[in-house]
Design an enzyme around this catalytic site. Structure first.
Site, PDB file in Angstrom:
ATOM      1  N   ASP A 167       0.853  -1.183   0.000  1.00 46.42           N
ATOM      2  CA  ASP A 167       0.000   0.000   0.000  1.00 46.42           C
ATOM      3  C   ASP A 167       0.892   1.238   0.000  1.00 46.42           C
ATOM      4  OD1 ASP A 167      -1.987   2.059   0.756  1.00 46.42           O
ATOM      5  OD2 ASP A 167      -3.243   0.354   1.316  1.00 46.42           O
ATOM      6  N   ASP A 220       4.163   1.996  -4.703  1.00 51.35           N
ATOM      7  CA  ASP A 220       3.091   2.405  -5.604  1.00 51.35           C
ATOM      8  C   ASP A 220       3.093   1.474  -6.813  1.00 51.35           C
ATOM      9  OD1 ASP A 220       1.731   3.929  -7.801  1.00 51.35           O
ATOM     10  OD2 ASP A 220       1.613   5.488  -6.255  1.00 51.35           O
ATOM     11  N   ALA A 229      -6.070  -2.044  -4.522  1.00 49.48           N
ATOM     12  CA  ALA A 229      -5.504  -0.711  -4.715  1.00 49.48           C
ATOM     13  C   ALA A 229      -6.029  -0.083  -6.009  1.00 49.48           C
ATOM     14  CB  ALA A 229      -3.977  -0.806  -4.759  1.00 49.48           C
ATOM     15  N   TYR A 271     -14.759   5.658 -13.933  1.00 47.36           N
ATOM     16  CA  TYR A 271     -14.375   4.656 -12.939  1.00 47.36           C
ATOM     17  C   TYR A 271     -14.809   3.264 -13.380  1.00 47.36           C
ATOM     18  CZ  TYR A 271     -14.806   1.870  -8.676  1.00 47.36           C
ATOM     19  OH  TYR A 271     -14.738   0.851  -7.751  1.00 47.36           O
ATOM     20  N   PHE A 315     -29.428  13.517  -3.571  1.00 43.27           N
ATOM     21  CA  PHE A 315     -29.286  13.909  -4.967  1.00 43.27           C
ATOM     22  C   PHE A 315     -30.434  13.337  -5.800  1.00 43.27           C
ATOM     23  CE2 PHE A 315     -24.995  13.971  -3.186  1.00 43.27           C
ATOM     24  CZ  PHE A 315     -24.665  15.301  -3.440  1.00 43.27           C
TER      25      PHE A 315
END
Length: 327
Positions: free
Chosen positions: A31, A50, A73, A140, A207
């Site tokens: 991580d 990373d 991740a 995404y 929303f």
């Protein structure tokens, strides 16, 4: 098994680490702590790398004897992905590609991938199963679908196995281990409702209240994070006896509207939670509810915390602990 968990200091990752340890597995966490937390490491070794750092990633995976990887991740904010698509492709697609190449170089044959219901886009059926059309409506979701496609191609061309677990709405917390949800910024409904109640967050906004649902607000399938964690344990253990590519939808099969979730949070807090009505968010389908029949059948997995009231109570207990001990 000796396992590596990427993103193991994050929300779902840390709960899965706990479940893996309880099942007797040897766990190491990788991580970069950009959104994860040191208090969530649970005594495990941390590899602070990373996934975009290909040299150090490959170097740190070699000769460690890992038998599998559980990969959490990623960047995961829908709105942010719209504004910064290149960053999302670099992190989610590029980072996972780097991980797979490093795994292959280190002879690590198994990967459980944290995917999402966002790959399906607007549903065309009441319950979404694994064969539902995949047409993501945000960046995404696009990045997660591209990764799934890449993993399937890798599995078909080499001695590599991957299982994709598509979450619906992860929620709740594990009270015993003092683990829970803590994102900055926080975009999820339950923690934002509880923070508004506690006076530690912004006023709550709904929303849209004009959707074609029973009360006009969006309906979602909320799955307790401990149930998600147990599915990951089942998935990596099943890969000992099966190979190739597979995918499972993970939800509890119950849909709750935004207003119903707020009511559950009010019960947990013991007070009314005021809110205002805002405009719809772009990319929000009216209803998203999972069919998890395949996971129940093939993984032997059954959600144990399917009550929205129980999920809200566990999240409130975590919110109280977080305010008292971690801030």
């Amino acid at each position: 098994m000796k396992l590596l968990v990427t993103g193991g200091a994050g929300y779902v990752g840390s709960h899965t680490v706990r479940a893996l340890l309880a099942a007797g597995h040897d766990v190491t966490i990788l991580d970069n702590l950009s959104t994860g937390h040191r208090w969530a490491l649970q005594g495990c070794e941390l590899i602070p790398v990373d996934l975009r750092d290909t040299h150090n990633l490959s170097r740190r995976l070699k000769k460690r004897g890992f038998e599998g990887v559980l990969h959490f991740a990623a960047k995961s904010l829908v709105g942010e992905s719209k504004n910064h698509p290149a960053i999302y492709y670099q992190n989610n697609v590029g980072g996972t590609t780097n991980l797979v190449r490093a795994m292959q170089a280190a002879d690590i044959p198994r990967l459980v991938f944290s995917s999402t219901a966002a790959i399906f886009g607007n549903p065309v059926s009441d319950l979404i199963d694994e064969d539902h059309p995949k047409a993501p409506i945000n960046v995404y979701g696009q990045t997660k679908l591209v990764v799934e496609q890449m993993l399937q191609a890798v599995c078909e061309s080499s001695e590599f196995s991957a299982t994709c677990l598509r979450y619906f709405n992860a929620a709740g917390a594990n009270n015993d281990a003092k683990l829970g949800e803590w994102h900055e910024p926080e975009t999820h409904l339950i923690p934002n409702a509880l923070r508004a109640a506690a006076g530690t967050g912004n006023p709550l906004t709904l929303f849209g209240d004009d959707y074609p649902t029973n009360d006009g607000t969006c309906v979602r399938d909320y799955i307790h994070v401990d149930d998600l964690a147990s599915a990951h344990v089942a998935a990596i253990e099943k890969m000992n006896s099966s190979s190739g590519f597979n995918a499972f939808n993970l939800g509890n099969g119950n849909g709750y509207s935004v207003k119903e979730v707020i009511t559950a949070c009010e019960k947990a807090v013991g007070a009314e939670i005021p809110y205002t009505i805002g405009s719809r968010r772009e990319g929000d389908p009216a209803t998203l509810v999972a069919s998890s029949a395949k996971a129940r059948s093939e993984l032997g997995w059954t959600p144990e915390h399917d009550s929205i009231d129980e999920i809200a109570r566990s999240a409130w207990n975590w919110e109280c602990h977080r305010r008292d001990n971690l801030t």
